[in-house]
Design an enzyme around this catalytic site. Structure first.
Site, PDB file in Angstrom:
ATOM      1  N   GLY A 252      30.574  64.936  75.149  1.00 23.44           N
ATOM      2  CA  GLY A 252      29.552  65.268  76.140  1.00 23.44           C
ATOM      3  C   GLY A 252      28.985  64.130  76.943  1.00 23.44           C
ATOM      4  O   GLY A 252      28.281  64.362  77.937  1.00 23.44           O
ATOM      5  N   ARG A 328      36.378  71.221  90.530  1.00 21.67           N
ATOM      6  CA  ARG A 328      34.994  70.999  90.100  1.00 21.67           C
ATOM      7  C   ARG A 328      33.955  71.241  91.205  1.00 21.67           C
ATOM      8  O   ARG A 328      32.900  71.837  90.931  1.00 21.67           O
ATOM      9  CB  ARG A 328      34.823  69.599  89.489  1.00 21.67           C
ATOM     10  CG  ARG A 328      35.768  69.334  88.307  1.00 21.67           C
ATOM     11  CD  ARG A 328      35.423  68.075  87.527  1.00 21.67           C
ATOM     12  NE  ARG A 328      34.151  68.215  86.869  1.00 21.67           N
ATOM     13  CZ  ARG A 328      33.037  67.682  87.297  1.00 21.67           C
ATOM     14  NH1 ARG A 328      33.027  66.924  88.371  1.00 21.67           N
ATOM     15  NH2 ARG A 328      31.927  67.877  86.636  1.00 21.67           N
ATOM     16  N   CYS A 361      42.809  79.385 101.103  1.00 21.08           N
ATOM     17  CA  CYS A 361      42.116  80.398 101.908  1.00 21.08           C
ATOM     18  C   CYS A 361      40.879  80.913 101.185  1.00 21.08           C
ATOM     19  O   CYS A 361      40.859  82.050 100.703  1.00 21.08           O
ATOM     20  CB  CYS A 361      43.073  81.521 102.245  1.00 21.08           C
ATOM     21  SG  CYS A 361      44.382  80.925 103.304  1.00 21.08           S
ATOM     22  N   GLU A 362      39.874  80.077 101.071  1.00 18.60           N
ATOM     23  CA  GLU A 362      38.589  80.416 100.448  1.00 18.60           C
ATOM     24  C   GLU A 362      37.552  79.527 101.092  1.00 18.60           C
ATOM     25  O   GLU A 362      37.768  78.313 101.216  1.00 18.60           O
ATOM     26  CB  GLU A 362      38.579  80.046  98.946  1.00 18.60           C
ATOM     27  CG  GLU A 362      39.529  80.773  98.079  1.00 18.60           C
ATOM     28  CD  GLU A 362      38.954  82.045  97.474  1.00 18.60           C
ATOM     29  OE1 GLU A 362      37.732  82.295  97.611  1.00 18.60           O
ATOM     30  OE2 GLU A 362      39.746  82.788  96.893  1.00 18.60           O
ATOM     31  N   TYR A 389      38.997  66.955  83.860  1.00 24.67           N
ATOM     32  CA  TYR A 389      38.738  68.327  84.314  1.00 24.67           C
ATOM     33  C   TYR A 389      39.194  68.552  85.751  1.00 24.67           C
ATOM     34  O   TYR A 389      38.581  69.322  86.484  1.00 24.67           O
ATOM     35  CB  TYR A 389      37.250  68.686  84.141  1.00 24.67           C
ATOM     36  CG  TYR A 389      36.786  68.570  82.704  1.00 24.67           C
ATOM     37  CD1 TYR A 389      37.296  69.408  81.719  1.00 24.67           C
ATOM     38  CD2 TYR A 389      35.862  67.598  82.311  1.00 24.67           C
ATOM     39  CE1 TYR A 389      36.895  69.288  80.399  1.00 24.67           C
ATOM     40  CE2 TYR A 389      35.455  67.476  80.993  1.00 24.67           C
ATOM     41  CZ  TYR A 389      35.978  68.327  80.042  1.00 24.67           C
ATOM     42  OH  TYR A 389      35.581  68.208  78.733  1.00 24.67           O
TER      43      TYR A 389
HETATM   44  N1  LLP Z   1      33.934  69.238  72.192  1.00 24.52           N
HETATM   45  C1  LLP Z   1      33.712  70.515  72.527  1.00 24.52           C
HETATM   46  C2  LLP Z   1      33.543  71.497  71.478  1.00 24.52           C
HETATM   47  C3  LLP Z   1      33.616  70.880  73.886  1.00 24.52           C
HETATM   48  O1  LLP Z   1      33.363  72.142  74.195  1.00 24.52           O
HETATM   49  C4  LLP Z   1      33.786  69.896  74.889  1.00 24.52           C
HETATM   50  C5  LLP Z   1      33.727  70.255  76.310  1.00 24.52           C
HETATM   51  C6  LLP Z   1      34.055  68.578  74.484  1.00 24.52           C
HETATM   52  C7  LLP Z   1      34.106  68.273  73.118  1.00 24.52           C
HETATM   53  C8  LLP Z   1      34.262  67.451  75.454  1.00 24.52           C
HETATM   54  O2  LLP Z   1      33.142  67.251  76.254  1.00 24.52           O
HETATM   55  P1  LLP Z   1      33.086  65.983  77.242  1.00 24.52           P
HETATM   56  O3  LLP Z   1      33.025  64.734  76.402  1.00 24.52           O
HETATM   57  O4  LLP Z   1      34.311  66.032  78.068  1.00 24.52           O
HETATM   58  O5  LLP Z   1      31.869  66.215  78.028  1.00 24.52           O
HETATM   59  N2  LLP Z   1      35.002  71.653  83.071  1.00 24.52           N
HETATM   60  C9  LLP Z   1      33.684  71.109  82.985  1.00 24.52           C
HETATM   61  C10 LLP Z   1      33.387  70.534  81.611  1.00 24.52           C
HETATM   62  C11 LLP Z   1      33.527  71.555  80.501  1.00 24.52           C
HETATM   63  C12 LLP Z   1      33.292  70.956  79.129  1.00 24.52           C
HETATM   64  C13 LLP Z   1      33.560  71.937  78.054  1.00 24.52           C
HETATM   65  N3  LLP Z   1      33.512  71.431  76.722  1.00 24.52           N
HETATM   66  C14 LLP Z   1      33.520  70.056  84.081  1.00 24.52           C
HETATM   67  O6  LLP Z   1      34.438  69.832  84.852  1.00 24.52           O
HETATM   68  O7  LLP Z   1      32.455  69.469  84.220  1.00 24.52           O
END
Ligand code: LLP
Length: 433
Positions: A252, A328, A361-362, A389
């Site tokens: 996160g 994104r 096309c959006e 992502y």
């Molecule tokens: N662990 C779990 C259980 C998760 O659900 C996630 C991300 C991570 C680890 C990794 O999180 P990170 O370190 O990458 O923040 N597509 C979205 C982000 C979705 C994240 C979902 N879960 C974006 O582009 O911002």
């Protein structure tokens, strides 16, 4: 707002991408050369940037019993996985497809943890067969099903329960996961009962506890709050006679897209480890699941300007990358810097304000709004902070093939994914007789 004139030689948050004599490089490789060789849109990753991001975590955990499990949903390209596997990472997976990718790169199943609210029986079977380290179970129902699948396979599944600490990560609502209204994890109040049930099921072996409160988190406080709540629970679970071997504090941590200042990983962990030590948990095995903070600022997407379309109310700069490559902005109103590959220094023409959009096309197919750019058709631009992502969320919408990807290591550039062809896209389909 971005003006090419105001840009320093290195890019904010992305020191491994820098201008030399007005041309943008990834490490020692000129991005324009890669675009000429492989076409656009093209994702380019810096191996040094990936390893530098990882090193911040490794410094933070020096002398501790810790395993970094790269959350591969951020970018699951095989070449990217190889870099992290070779540097000692395990993987946090959320599907059987991700497990297959880890195994295809030679990654060790014994360092894989399996998160996600909707694991199927087939995926559980596949993961048990491979011998993964732990299932992060997200519901009471999943505990029962996993127990059945494990017993039928003659195995015991190691489990950790993902608890939802009801902590506000203060991030975009779509990427906040640790609040009561989210679908993730088992509520804090129910967790002790869930652990009692897990300990009683013969097909399960309780191994740890885990939580993940959201993504693109830019301050330490939500982590510290979640940690206290998780440790309270561990004390209660162990008082009930159920030992907890490892603590998994999720991922996160945010990155700098546009001036955000998240704590560096080592500084964040210094704070968290101080709390763990103070509460007597400093020697427990620790797991973490970072995704974005390991790869987000290690990548850019190189794209070409197709047309300029000045208008009465908006000016459109139409590029060859679109929401299917860079989802994104359309999905989360996310901001990515957009910079030219070539800068003219003192001779820079005056910029105009452009809405940078793709060919899809959006109306939602925009990559950046109101960007100050001095640009012309044929120019090459880089969409920054595009390592996480983007490719992993790319689609074939409008029957657009997925972009190619290059991994740069010093002066070497390796094509780790060729551009997807129309034939590639049609391979799984069958014509009617
Ligand atoms: N662990 C779990 C259980 C998760 O659900 C996630 C991300 C991570 C680890 C990794 O999180 P990170 O370190 O990458 O923040 N597509 C979205 C982000 C979705 C994240 C979902 N879960 C974006 O582009 O911002």
């Amino acid at each position: 707002m971005t003006t090419s004139l105001a840009l320093p030689a290195t890019l904010p948050g992305q020191p491994h991408f820098a201008y030399r004599d007005g041309e943008l490089f990834a490490e020692n490789v000129r991005l324009a050369d890669l675009a000429r060789l492989h076409g656009t849109p093209l994702f380019v990753y810096s191996k040094a940037a990936m390893l530098a991001a990882l090193a911040a975590y490794q410094r933070g955990f020096a002398g501790r019993h810790a395993q970094i499990c790269y959350a591969m949903k951020a970018n699951s390209s095989l070449g990217v996985l190889q870099v992290f596997a070779r540097a000692g990472c395990g993987f946090d997976i959320v599907s059987g497809g991700e497990l297959a990718r880890v195994l295809a790169t030679g990654g060790a199943a014994s360092r894989v943890i399996f998160s996600g609210v909707g694991k199927t029986r087939a995926e559980m079977h596949q993961a048990l067969d491979a011998g993964i380290a732990c299932f992060n179970v997200e519901s009471e129902g999943e505990l029962e099903v996993l127990n059945e699948v494990a017993l039928a396979a003659g195995k015991r599944a190691r489990v950790s329960i993902r608890v939802n600490p009801n902590v506000d990560a203060r991030t975009h609502p779509y990427i906040s996961t640790g609040l009561k209204g989210n679908k993730f994890g088992i509520a804090h109040e129910r967790a002790l009962d869930a652990y009692r049930r897990a300990a009683a099921l013969p097909g399960l072996q309780v191994a740890g506890i885990d939580c993940h409160i959201g993504s693109q988190i830019t301050e330490a406080t939500p982590y510290l709050d979640a940690l206290e709540r998780v440790l309270d629970l561990v004390e209660a679970i162990e008082a009930a006679g159920i030992p907890i071997e490892h603590l998994d504090l999720g991922g996160g941590l945010g990155i700098d897209y546009n001036g955000e200042t998240p704590p560096p990983a080592d500084a964040l962990w210094a704070q968290l480890l101080a709390r763990l030590d103070a509460r007597g948990f400093g020697q427990r095995q620790l797991l973490i699941e970072p995704g974005r903070s390991l790869i987000g600022n290690a990548g850019v997407c190189v794209t070409q300007v197709l047309y300029l379309k000045p208008g009465e109310t908006r000016n459109f700069c139409i590029i060859d990358a679109a929401m299917n490559d860079l989802p994104r902005p359309a999905m989360y109103q996310a901001f990515h810097q957009i910079v030219p590959l070539l800068r003219h220094g003192a001779h820079e023409p005056a910029p105009a304000l452009w809405d940078v959009v793709g060919p899809v096309c959006e109306s939602g197919d925009w990559i950046g709004r109101d960007r100050a750019l001095a640009t012309h058709p044929g120019d090459l631009l880089a969409v920054l902070s595009a390592g996480a992502y983007c490719m992993s969320m790319a689609s074939n919408y409008n029957a657009r093939g997925r972009a190619a990807e290059v991994l740069v290591d010093g002066s070497d550039a390796t094509l780790i994914r060729r551009r997807e062809s129309a034939e590639d896209q049609m391979r799984t389909e069958t014509l009617l007789p």
